[in-house]
Design a protein around this motif. Structure first.
Motif, mmCIF file in Angstrom:
data_model
loop_
_atom_site.group_PDB
_atom_site.id
_atom_site.type_symbol
_atom_site.label_atom_id
_atom_site.label_comp_id
_atom_site.label_asym_id
_atom_site.label_seq_id
_atom_site.Cartn_x
_atom_site.Cartn_y
_atom_site.Cartn_z
ATOM 1 N N GLU A 12 0.814 -1.222 0.000
ATOM 2 C CA GLU A 12 0.000 0.000 0.000
ATOM 3 C C GLU A 12 0.850 1.276 0.000
ATOM 4 O OE1 GLU A 12 -3.305 0.313 -0.325
ATOM 5 O OE2 GLU A 12 -3.492 -1.848 -0.524
ATOM 6 N N ASP A 13 1.965 1.273 0.723
ATOM 7 C CA ASP A 13 2.820 2.457 0.777
ATOM 8 C C ASP A 13 3.438 2.760 -0.593
ATOM 9 O OD1 ASP A 13 2.326 2.880 3.493
ATOM 10 O OD2 ASP A 13 4.036 1.655 4.109
ATOM 11 N N ILE A 14 3.872 1.718 -1.283
ATOM 12 C CA ILE A 14 4.458 1.916 -2.615
ATOM 13 C C ILE A 14 3.384 2.409 -3.581
ATOM 14 C CG2 ILE A 14 5.515 0.743 -4.593
ATOM 15 C CD1 ILE A 14 7.016 -1.017 -2.524
ATOM 16 N N LEU A 15 2.199 1.820 -3.513
ATOM 17 C CA LEU A 15 1.103 2.290 -4.370
ATOM 18 C C LEU A 15 0.775 3.756 -4.104
ATOM 19 C CD1 LEU A 15 -1.488 -0.626 -4.516
ATOM 20 C CD2 LEU A 15 -0.274 0.417 -6.430
ATOM 21 N N ALA A 16 0.710 4.122 -2.828
ATOM 22 C CA ALA A 16 0.409 5.515 -2.484
ATOM 23 C C ALA A 16 1.466 6.456 -3.051
ATOM 24 C CB ALA A 16 0.308 5.670 -0.960
ATOM 25 N N ASN A 17 2.732 6.062 -2.968
ATOM 26 C CA ASN A 17 3.810 6.894 -3.520
ATOM 27 C C ASN A 17 3.707 7.005 -5.041
ATOM 28 O OD1 ASN A 17 5.110 7.643 -1.132
ATOM 29 N ND2 ASN A 17 6.286 5.745 -1.069
ATOM 30 N N LEU A 18 3.401 5.900 -5.705
ATOM 31 C CA LEU A 18 3.263 5.927 -7.159
ATOM 32 C C LEU A 18 2.100 6.831 -7.579
ATOM 33 C CD1 LEU A 18 3.911 2.168 -7.969
ATOM 34 C CD2 LEU A 18 5.366 4.098 -8.620
ATOM 35 N N TYR A 19 0.981 6.713 -6.901
ATOM 36 C CA TYR A 19 -0.167 7.580 -7.207
ATOM 37 C C TYR A 19 0.173 9.043 -6.951
ATOM 38 C CZ TYR A 19 -3.890 4.300 -8.374
ATOM 39 O OH TYR A 19 -4.685 3.382 -9.022
ATOM 40 N N ALA A 20 0.821 9.318 -5.807
ATOM 41 C CA ALA A 20 1.170 10.701 -5.458
ATOM 42 C C ALA A 20 2.113 11.313 -6.485
ATOM 43 C CB ALA A 20 1.799 10.744 -4.068
ATOM 44 N N TYR A 21 2.984 10.534 -7.053
ATOM 45 C CA TYR A 21 3.941 11.050 -8.033
ATOM 46 C C TYR A 21 3.346 11.105 -9.442
ATOM 47 C CZ TYR A 21 8.181 11.679 -10.740
ATOM 48 O OH TYR A 21 9.124 12.166 -11.618
ATOM 49 N N LEU A 22 2.662 10.053 -9.863
ATOM 50 C CA LEU A 22 2.245 9.929 -11.262
ATOM 51 C C LEU A 22 0.934 10.652 -11.607
ATOM 52 C CD1 LEU A 22 3.209 6.181 -11.744
ATOM 53 C CD2 LEU A 22 4.379 8.166 -12.733
ATOM 54 N N GLU A 23 -0.020 10.657 -10.695
ATOM 55 C CA GLU A 23 -1.302 11.325 -11.008
ATOM 56 C C GLU A 23 -1.154 12.803 -11.330
ATOM 57 O OE1 GLU A 23 -5.291 9.202 -9.427
ATOM 58 O OE2 GLU A 23 -4.104 10.200 -7.875
ATOM 59 N N PRO A 24 -0.384 13.561 -10.547
ATOM 60 C CA PRO A 24 -0.225 14.984 -10.885
ATOM 61 C C PRO A 24 0.464 15.219 -12.236
ATOM 62 C CG PRO A 24 0.450 14.591 -8.616
ATOM 63 C CD PRO A 24 0.237 13.244 -9.256
ATOM 64 N N LEU A 25 1.189 14.219 -12.714
ATOM 65 C CA LEU A 25 1.846 14.335 -14.019
ATOM 66 C C LEU A 25 0.896 14.007 -15.168
ATOM 67 C CD1 LEU A 25 5.290 12.693 -13.158
ATOM 68 C CD2 LEU A 25 4.776 15.131 -13.419
ATOM 69 N N GLY A 26 -0.336 13.614 -14.833
ATOM 70 C CA GLY A 26 -1.342 13.370 -15.853
ATOM 71 C C GLY A 26 -1.530 11.928 -16.269
ATOM 72 N N TYR A 27 -0.861 11.001 -15.609
ATOM 73 C CA TYR A 27 -1.034 9.593 -15.946
ATOM 74 C C TYR A 27 -2.399 9.102 -15.462
ATOM 75 C CZ TYR A 27 3.911 9.302 -17.091
ATOM 76 O OH TYR A 27 5.143 9.486 -17.654
ATOM 77 N N GLU A 28 -3.016 8.242 -16.242
ATOM 78 C CA GLU A 28 -4.249 7.576 -15.848
ATOM 79 C C GLU A 28 -3.844 6.244 -15.218
ATOM 80 O OE1 GLU A 28 -7.442 5.513 -18.532
ATOM 81 O OE2 GLU A 28 -7.699 7.692 -18.584
ATOM 82 N N LEU A 29 -4.210 6.033 -13.948
ATOM 83 C CA LEU A 29 -3.715 4.883 -13.197
ATOM 84 C C LEU A 29 -4.832 3.936 -12.798
ATOM 85 C CD1 LEU A 29 -1.346 6.821 -10.771
ATOM 86 C CD2 LEU A 29 -0.734 5.719 -12.928
ATOM 87 N N ASP A 30 -4.505 2.656 -12.831
ATOM 88 C CA ASP A 30 -5.359 1.613 -12.289
ATOM 89 C C ASP A 30 -4.419 0.664 -11.561
ATOM 90 O OD1 ASP A 30 -7.605 0.171 -11.679
ATOM 91 O OD2 ASP A 30 -8.209 -0.143 -13.758
ATOM 92 N N CYS A 31 -4.948 -0.078 -10.589
ATOM 93 C CA CYS A 31 -4.043 -0.949 -9.842
ATOM 94 C C CYS A 31 -4.691 -2.273 -9.485
ATOM 95 C CB CYS A 31 -3.527 -0.255 -8.589
ATOM 96 S SG CYS A 31 -4.748 -0.057 -7.296
ATOM 97 N N ALA A 32 -3.827 -3.244 -9.282
ATOM 98 C CA ALA A 32 -4.201 -4.565 -8.786
ATOM 99 C C ALA A 32 -3.226 -4.908 -7.676
ATOM 100 C CB ALA A 32 -4.126 -5.602 -9.899
ATOM 101 N N ARG A 33 -3.732 -5.552 -6.639
ATOM 102 C CA ARG A 33 -2.892 -5.897 -5.489
ATOM 103 C C ARG A 33 -2.621 -7.394 -5.390
ATOM 104 N NH1 ARG A 33 -6.207 -1.754 -4.429
ATOM 105 N NH2 ARG A 33 -5.314 0.105 -3.487
ATOM 106 N N HIS A 34 -2.996 -8.132 -6.406
ATOM 107 C CA HIS A 34 -2.888 -9.589 -6.402
ATOM 108 C C HIS A 34 -2.468 -10.016 -7.804
ATOM 109 C CE1 HIS A 34 -4.349 -13.756 -6.226
ATOM 110 N NE2 HIS A 34 -4.267 -13.639 -4.917
ATOM 111 N N GLY A 35 -1.612 -11.019 -7.905
ATOM 112 C CA GLY A 35 -1.097 -11.443 -9.199
ATOM 113 C C GLY A 35 -2.174 -11.861 -10.194
ATOM 114 N N ARG A 36 -3.099 -12.689 -9.762
ATOM 115 C CA ARG A 36 -4.145 -13.171 -10.679
ATOM 116 C C ARG A 36 -5.069 -12.040 -11.128
ATOM 117 N NH1 ARG A 36 -3.336 -18.451 -10.916
ATOM 118 N NH2 ARG A 36 -2.605 -19.550 -9.074
ATOM 119 N N THR A 37 -5.390 -11.145 -10.214
ATOM 120 C CA THR A 37 -6.207 -9.987 -10.572
ATOM 121 C C THR A 37 -5.464 -9.108 -11.576
ATOM 122 O OG1 THR A 37 -7.198 -10.020 -8.364
ATOM 123 C CG2 THR A 37 -7.471 -8.001 -9.653
ATOM 124 N N GLY A 38 -4.175 -8.908 -11.331
ATOM 125 C CA GLY A 38 -3.365 -8.101 -12.242
ATOM 126 C C GLY A 38 -3.321 -8.683 -13.637
#
Length: 98
Positions: A12-38
């Protein structure tokens, strides 16, 4: 049109950091927290790039990447705590782009 990224990461901490960095740059983000879901999301969605952790519950990132490569050419970037030369070579040999 924004660049669409799929983040496959269970920390969760890594995801939060990625969202905090990438969203303001205009990236459209989606996430999965499990291998099969991903894997399911990666195959069903339209992403410009996949950022993939190696150590995931359900299916590790290496196996996920192997399965992706048989079905898609979307770039895969590994983001992992594993940092030995062997880990990097394996990631590239199974189809990771970086």
């Amino acid at each position: 049109m924004p660049v669409s990224l799929l983040l496959i990461e269970d920390n969760e901490d890594i995801l939060a950091n990625l969202y905090a960095y990438l969203e303001p740059l205009g990236y459209e983000l989606d996430c999965a927290r499990h291998g099969r879901t991903g894997l399911s999301m990666a195959l069903e969605g339209r992403f410009d790039c996949i950022v993939l952790d190696v150590m995931l519950p359900g299916m590790d990132g290496y196996e996920l990447c192997r399965r992706l490569r048989s079905k898609t050419t979307v770039p895969v970037l590994f983001l992992s705590a594993r940092d030995t030369e062997l880990d990097k070579v394996v990631g590239l040999e199974i189809g990771g782009d970086d």
